[in-house]
Design a protein around this motif. Structure first.
Motif, PDB file in Angstrom:
ATOM      1  N   LYS A 152       0.810  -1.229   0.000  1.00  0.00           N
ATOM      2  CA  LYS A 152       0.000   0.000   0.000  1.00  0.00           C
ATOM      3  C   LYS A 152       0.836   1.267   0.000  1.00  0.00           C
ATOM      4  CE  LYS A 152      -4.355  -1.632   2.022  1.00  0.00           C
ATOM      5  NZ  LYS A 152      -5.330  -1.453   3.126  1.00  0.00           N
ATOM      6  N   GLY A 207      -7.265   8.089   0.343  1.00  0.00           N
ATOM      7  CA  GLY A 207      -7.762   7.456  -0.873  1.00  0.00           C
ATOM      8  C   GLY A 207      -9.004   8.092  -1.418  1.00  0.00           C
ATOM      9  N   PHE A 258      -6.103  -2.060  -6.475  1.00  0.00           N
ATOM     10  CA  PHE A 258      -5.782  -0.690  -6.077  1.00  0.00           C
ATOM     11  C   PHE A 258      -6.156   0.259  -7.212  1.00  0.00           C
ATOM     12  CE2 PHE A 258      -3.128  -3.292  -3.450  1.00  0.00           C
ATOM     13  CZ  PHE A 258      -2.946  -2.598  -2.271  1.00  0.00           C
ATOM     14  N   SER A 287      -8.151   0.806  -2.100  1.00  0.00           N
ATOM     15  CA  SER A 287      -7.931  -0.599  -2.383  1.00  0.00           C
ATOM     16  C   SER A 287      -9.106  -1.415  -1.878  1.00  0.00           C
ATOM     17  CB  SER A 287      -6.639  -1.098  -1.734  1.00  0.00           C
ATOM     18  OG  SER A 287      -6.713  -1.014  -0.325  1.00  0.00           O
TER      19      SER A 287
END
Length: 344
Positions: free
Chosen positions: A55, A245, A280, A285
């Motif tokens: 990540k 994100g 992702f 993700s």
């Protein structure tokens, strides 16, 4: 502003190099450093949470314009190899290969290492990347490296001018509450321009918000261009409703499921219908199950290394994306975790 991520072999001295290039700033599973020279500003990212997790590696590269792959005189290790596969999966355009610890080797060995790396990277996105030498002990090549980074940043800014006219998208990498201000997020303007008082939406939660104020490097501004790293004070939303994100935008597609055109890495072991991949997109993700694989118009049970196929995936978590986004496919149970990539 130029943003770079420094990656590579575990014994390459990349973390020491990063610390030498800038002043330490935000720390999470990746660490940021800042360097300023006149009107030139550089943000350096060290994905310190990698290799334990992929990540921070993907996040750091997503937030950056340039990747620097560090290789010591001993050559590549397994993690540097995985970094190369990651860069290939992401279609990474800009970077250079830095031969570190130049004070511990000699010119002939350096030339041999360079030749070996050129052979390994042939046919990948790294094939035409420039090579440089550097030492954090003798400081050989350090100033030249900074100037090269700034030079590359200027060219990238020129290439990205067309993105300035696109609808605004900001990828968030941190969110928190500030007393007297409320919700504040840190992130990068990936395209378009962000303005104070803009009314936008946080995706995938679809929470409406207003840009209360903008800061760039602790300076209040009314507007921030494409490529800028920004701090945004938000109105109409709480920090619990927006996270790393999330995308601040006017419109995104939100779904738990995907249908994408997939290209498997030649280093992948492949996958079967019914298997689970970790997908992702940007800094988001989600684990997703493979429900269908189609190759050349025929439904198949297994996709193999190098295959091109149409992949249908189902998940239980909503993610947001736009038409131009690239999906990175990983298998977190494998030693080499990057499986390939997909496009809508």
């Amino acid at each position: 502003m130029t943003k770079i991520t420094i990656i590579g072999s575990q014994q390459s001295g990349k973390t020491t190099l990063t610390a030498k290039l800038g002043k330490k700033g935000n720390v999470s599973d990746f660490t940021m450093y800042d360097f300023a020279k006149g009107d030139k500003i550089m943000t350096i990212i060290d994905p310190t949470g990698y290799p334990d997790s992929v990540k921070p590696l993907i996040a750091s590269l997503t937030l950056s314009d340039i990747a620097i792959l560090c290789v010591p005189p001993t050559g590549l290790d397994a993690y540097a190899g995985e970094c190369i596969v990651c860069l290939e999966s992401m279609g990474y355009k800009h970077g250079l290969i830095l031969l570190t610890k130049s004070d511990t080797t000699y010119p002939q060995a350096t030339d041999e290492l360079k030749a070996k790396l050129q052979k390994i990277t042939k046919g990948t996105v790294l094939e035409h990347w420039e090579y440089m030498n550097a030492s954090t002990k003798t400081f050989e090549g350090m100033e030249e490296l900074k100037e090269k980074i700034f030079s590359m940043g200027e060219k990238i800014d020129e290439e990205n001018r067309e993105k300035a006219t696109l609808p605004t998208r900001v990828i968030v990498d941190q969110s928190f509450n500030v007393t007297g201000i409320g919700c504040v997020v840190l992130g990068v303007v990936m395209q378009g321009t962000i303005n104070a008082k803009d009314k936008m939406t946080a995706y995938p939660t679809k929470k409406p918000l207003e840009i209360r104020s903008i800061q760039m490097h602790d300076v209040d501004v009314k507007t921030a261009p494409m490529g800028a790293r920004v701090g945004l004070a938000l109105k109409g939303i709480q920090s619990k409703d927006i996270d790393r994100g999330h995308v601040i935008s006017v419109e995104e597609t939100v779904s738990e499921n995907l249908k994408i055109k997939c290209k498997l890495s030649p280093f992948s072991k492949g996958f079967n219908t019914g298997g689970v991949l970790h997908v992702f997109v940007g800094l988001q993700s989600s684990p997703m199950r493979i429900t269908s694989i189609e190759k050349q118009g025929k439904v198949i049970e297994k996709a193999s290394a190098g295959d091109e196929c149409i992949l249908e995936l189902t998940g239980t978590k909503e993610i947001s994306y736009s038409q131009q986004d690239r999906f990175i496919l990983t298998d977190l149970d494998e030693k080499q975790r990057f499986v390939g990539h997909g496009l809508l």
